[in-house]
Design a protein around this motif. Structure first.
Motif, PDB file in Angstrom:
ATOM      1  N   ASP A 234       0.793  -1.252  -0.103  1.00  0.00           N
ATOM      2  CA  ASP A 234       0.207  -0.048   0.176  1.00  0.00           C
ATOM      3  C   ASP A 234       0.937   1.259   0.520  1.00  0.00           C
ATOM      4  N   PRO A 235       0.399   2.410  -0.604  1.00  0.00           N
ATOM      5  CA  PRO A 235       0.662   3.536  -1.153  1.00  0.00           C
ATOM      6  C   PRO A 235       1.733   4.037   0.694  1.00  0.00           C
ATOM      7  N   GLU A 236       0.954   4.000   1.927  1.00  0.00           N
ATOM      8  CA  GLU A 236       1.645   4.545   2.917  1.00  0.00           C
ATOM      9  C   GLU A 236       2.847   4.162   3.841  1.00  0.00           C
ATOM     10  N   ARG A 237       2.724   2.493   3.387  1.00  0.00           N
ATOM     11  CA  ARG A 237       4.476   1.401   4.226  1.00  0.00           C
ATOM     12  C   ARG A 237       4.653   2.030   3.322  1.00  0.00           C
ATOM     13  N   GLY A 239       5.436   4.482   0.501  1.00  0.00           N
ATOM     14  CA  GLY A 239       6.031   6.029   0.810  1.00  0.00           C
ATOM     15  C   GLY A 239       7.156   5.797   2.101  1.00  0.00           C
ATOM     16  N   ALA A 240       6.412   5.311   3.439  1.00  0.00           N
ATOM     17  CA  ALA A 240       7.313   5.853   4.766  1.00  0.00           C
ATOM     18  C   ALA A 240       8.599   5.172   4.333  1.00  0.00           C
ATOM     19  N   ARG A 243      11.093   7.143   2.016  1.00  0.00           N
ATOM     20  CA  ARG A 243      11.729   7.925   2.811  1.00  0.00           C
ATOM     21  C   ARG A 243      12.459   7.686   4.688  1.00  0.00           C
ATOM     22  N   THR A 265       4.674   4.698  -6.240  1.00  0.00           N
ATOM     23  CA  THR A 265       4.841   4.776  -4.997  1.00  0.00           C
ATOM     24  C   THR A 265       6.502   5.431  -5.225  1.00  0.00           C
ATOM     25  N   VAL A 269       7.246   9.263  -4.446  1.00  0.00           N
ATOM     26  CA  VAL A 269       7.949  10.072  -3.554  1.00  0.00           C
ATOM     27  C   VAL A 269       9.179  10.670  -4.356  1.00  0.00           C
TER      28      VAL A 269
END
Length: 344
Positions: A234-237, A239-240, A243, A265, A269
């Motif tokens: 998923d993009p949240e995982r 992306g984190a 980053r 993703t 980023v």
């Protein structure tokens, strides 16, 4: 008060039968059967009346009994991981084209990466008497299919291997592709290369991580654990994770993305990052050629076509032990994987 006196009777699910056609045309049931099956012995006038009744009623011949007499239902099932994933579009289309060439209907569904749902869907297709199954596994134990295979349901696994049973398999070289993609980054001067991939319990994800590690080891490069991030895509995982690698005291200068969703993703980023970071993704994505994204491409259509052809060979009586077919990948250098590391 609603007027129900003239409300038409609901007939959904009540399809017209040959008896209905016979009654409307004023002929016997055997006469309708002869017309429907193209048999001789019917006068032109009678055939015309039967055809008019067929058209008026919207009658369609039920082929189930006819094909069952031949021992086949002329249907095969395809169990996908995710119908929404662009990777599976060409794969599914290729399977469908092969099935159509064999006069067979394809029925497909999505397991949503859930082993229980995969089993439920596969067994539901078997209960509907499909002649064969093509399965992209979500789970790692497929012994539930052993009774179906013994009963004659030809089964081929594609993209990922079968778990705990012997069956035909058609796979891409995930290990070799990831090793080549990582080696490509190394060849362009990178030494701090991050890997972001899918959950390691998935065969393809584990093989791509193994390929990344092999390329780093071959080059004598250290792999810091903070540079490796497997998990949900998923993009949240993702992306984190990206980053975090970019903000570390010794940030990565290049990334290897383990599948198409991770690549998308990562591109987002990196677009907001101050310094250029090299990127190679596994799987091609839409507009990657225009965006200049270097990828390790699988041939999804070839996977589907090869699996379907193998399935129909089995249905046509091909014997022999189950086989594994591994298709190669292609590195497409488009610019993002050729970005050099910073000099300062």
């Amino acid at each position: 008060m609603a007027d129900t006196a003239h409300r038409p009777e609901h007939r959904y699910g009540n399809r017209p039968t040959m008896k209905d056609v016979a009654a409307k045309a004023g002929v016997g049931l055997k006469t309708v059967s002869r017309v429907v099956n193209g048999e001789p012995g019917v006068t032109p006038d009678t055939e015309r009346r039967v055809q008019e009744a067929i058209e008026a009623l919207g009658f369609r011949r039920n082929d189930s009994a006819r094909v069952l007499r031949k021992g086949r239902t002329a249907t095969v099932g395809l169990v996908l991981e995710d119908l929404a994933d662009p990777f599976y579009g060409p794969l599914s289309r290729a399977v469908e084209e092969v099935a159509r060439a064999h006069g067979t209907l394809l029925i497909n569904g999505s397991s949503a990466e859930d082993p229980d749902r995969e089993q439920e869907l596969a067994l539901a297709l078997c209960a509907r008497r499909v002649d064969g199954l093509i399965v992209i596994p979500a789970g790692d134990d497929h012994r539930y299919l052993e009774p179906e295979i013994r009963a004659g349901v030809a089964t081929v696994f594609v993209d990922r291997p079968a778990g705990r049973i012997e069956a035909d398999e058609v796979l891409s070289d995930s290990f070799g592709g990831a090793r080549d993609g990582t080696a490509h980054l190394i060849a362009h001067g990178h030494r701090r290369i991050g890997f972001v991939g899918d959950r390691p319990r998935i065969h393809t994800a584990a093989e791509r991580l193994r390929g990344y590690r092999a390329a780093m080891e071959d080059a004598g490069l250290l792999v810091r654990e903070e540079w490796v991030s497997p998990g949900p895509t998923d993009p949240e995982r993702v992306g984190a994770a990206v980053r975090g690698m970019l903000a570390a005291p010794e940030p990565v200068t290049a990334l290897f993305a383990g599948n198409n969703r991770v690549t998308v993703t990562a591109v987002r980023v990196l677009a907001a990052h101050a310094r250029p970071v090299a990127l190679v993704g596994f799987d091609d994505i839409e507009l990657a050629d225009l965006l200049g994204i270097t990828v390790v491409a699988q041939d999804a259509a070839a996977l589907g076509r090869t699996a379907a052809e193998r399935l129909f060979r089995r249905l046509d009586g091909a014997d022999g032990a189950p086989e594994r077919v591994v298709l190669g990948t292609t590195l497409l250098a488009r610019g993002s994987g050729e970005v050099p590391p910073p000099t300062d």
